[in-house]
Design an enzyme around this catalytic site. Structure first.
Site, PDB file in Angstrom:
ATOM      1  N   VAL A 160     -24.864 -62.408 -11.863  1.00 13.79           N
ATOM      2  CA  VAL A 160     -25.695 -61.431 -12.568  1.00 13.79           C
ATOM      3  C   VAL A 160     -26.828 -60.982 -11.652  1.00 13.79           C
ATOM      4  O   VAL A 160     -27.171 -61.658 -10.674  1.00 13.79           O
ATOM      5  CB  VAL A 160     -26.252 -61.990 -13.896  1.00 13.79           C
ATOM      6  N   THR A 197     -27.004 -59.651  -6.773  1.00 12.20           N
ATOM      7  CA  THR A 197     -26.612 -60.641  -7.775  1.00 12.20           C
ATOM      8  C   THR A 197     -26.869 -62.059  -7.276  1.00 12.20           C
ATOM      9  O   THR A 197     -26.975 -62.306  -6.081  1.00 12.20           O
ATOM     10  CB  THR A 197     -25.131 -60.487  -8.163  1.00 12.20           C
ATOM     11  N   ASP A 198     -26.956 -62.972  -8.229  1.00 12.27           N
ATOM     12  CA  ASP A 198     -27.197 -64.371  -7.883  1.00 12.27           C
ATOM     13  C   ASP A 198     -25.890 -65.165  -7.967  1.00 12.27           C
ATOM     14  O   ASP A 198     -24.812 -64.593  -8.158  1.00 12.27           O
ATOM     15  CB  ASP A 198     -28.284 -64.971  -8.781  1.00 12.27           C
ATOM     16  N   GLN A 199     -25.990 -66.468  -7.865  1.00 15.96           N
ATOM     17  CA  GLN A 199     -24.806 -67.332  -7.865  1.00 15.96           C
ATOM     18  C   GLN A 199     -24.037 -67.244  -9.182  1.00 15.96           C
ATOM     19  O   GLN A 199     -22.839 -67.504  -9.228  1.00 15.96           O
ATOM     20  CB  GLN A 199     -25.233 -68.771  -7.594  1.00 15.96           C
ATOM     21  N   MET A 200     -24.713 -66.825 -10.258  1.00 15.40           N
ATOM     22  CA  MET A 200     -24.046 -66.692 -11.557  1.00 15.40           C
ATOM     23  C   MET A 200     -23.345 -65.346 -11.723  1.00 15.40           C
ATOM     24  O   MET A 200     -22.716 -65.087 -12.735  1.00 15.40           O
ATOM     25  CB  MET A 200     -25.061 -66.881 -12.689  1.00 15.40           C
TER      26      MET A 200
END
Length: 141
Positions: free
Chosen positions: A20, A15-18
């Site tokens: 997702v 997942t990324d910083q958001m």
């Protein structure tokens, strides 16, 4: 047409910083789907490599529909969209836990000799695999 399915648990590292799934990780899931399809048809990509051949991606496309998040389980559906004995196009759908399409895509492949990277006619070197692909793609035609 023959459709292979495999489950993939979304890991935190994907997942990324958001929060997702980072977009490039879907290509990794496509690979999981592709190697599962090959296995489901009775063959081994690892054995193909041991025999001195590779099947590089020459084109890829992805369409993002819905986000996937850490802790969810994705279902990767894979099938042979096109095959002519030289080129293979695999198509993919990644479904979220509710069964909704999160991602669709395709990867285009050829087969090459590992030592020279020169393309080969797949059906000439792997006739049984060729027949299985012909059968798998024709089931939906």
């Amino acid at each position: 047409m023959f459709v292979s399915e495999v489950k993939v648990d979304v890991r935190y590292a994907e997942t990324d910083q958001m929060g997702v799934v980072y977009h490039a990780n879907y290509l990794v899931w496509f690979e999981i789907g592709r190697t599962t399809l090959i296995k489901d048809l009775g063959f081994s990509y690892a054995q193909m490599e041991k025999d001195g051949f590779l099947s590089p991606v020459i084109d890829a496309n992805i369409s993002y529909k819905k986000s996937m998040r850490f802790g969810e389980t994705a279902t990767v559906r894979t099938w042979i969209d096109f095959y002519d004995g030289f080129r293979t196009v695999y198509s993919y759908e990644i479904l979220n836990p509710e069964g909704e399409v999160a991602v669709t895509g395709q990867t285009h492949h050829i087969c090459v000799k590992k030592e020279t990277f020169r393309p080969i006619r797949f059906k000439n070197y792997f006739p049984e695999w060729h027949e299985a692909y012909e059968k798998a793609k024709k089931q939906g035609e």
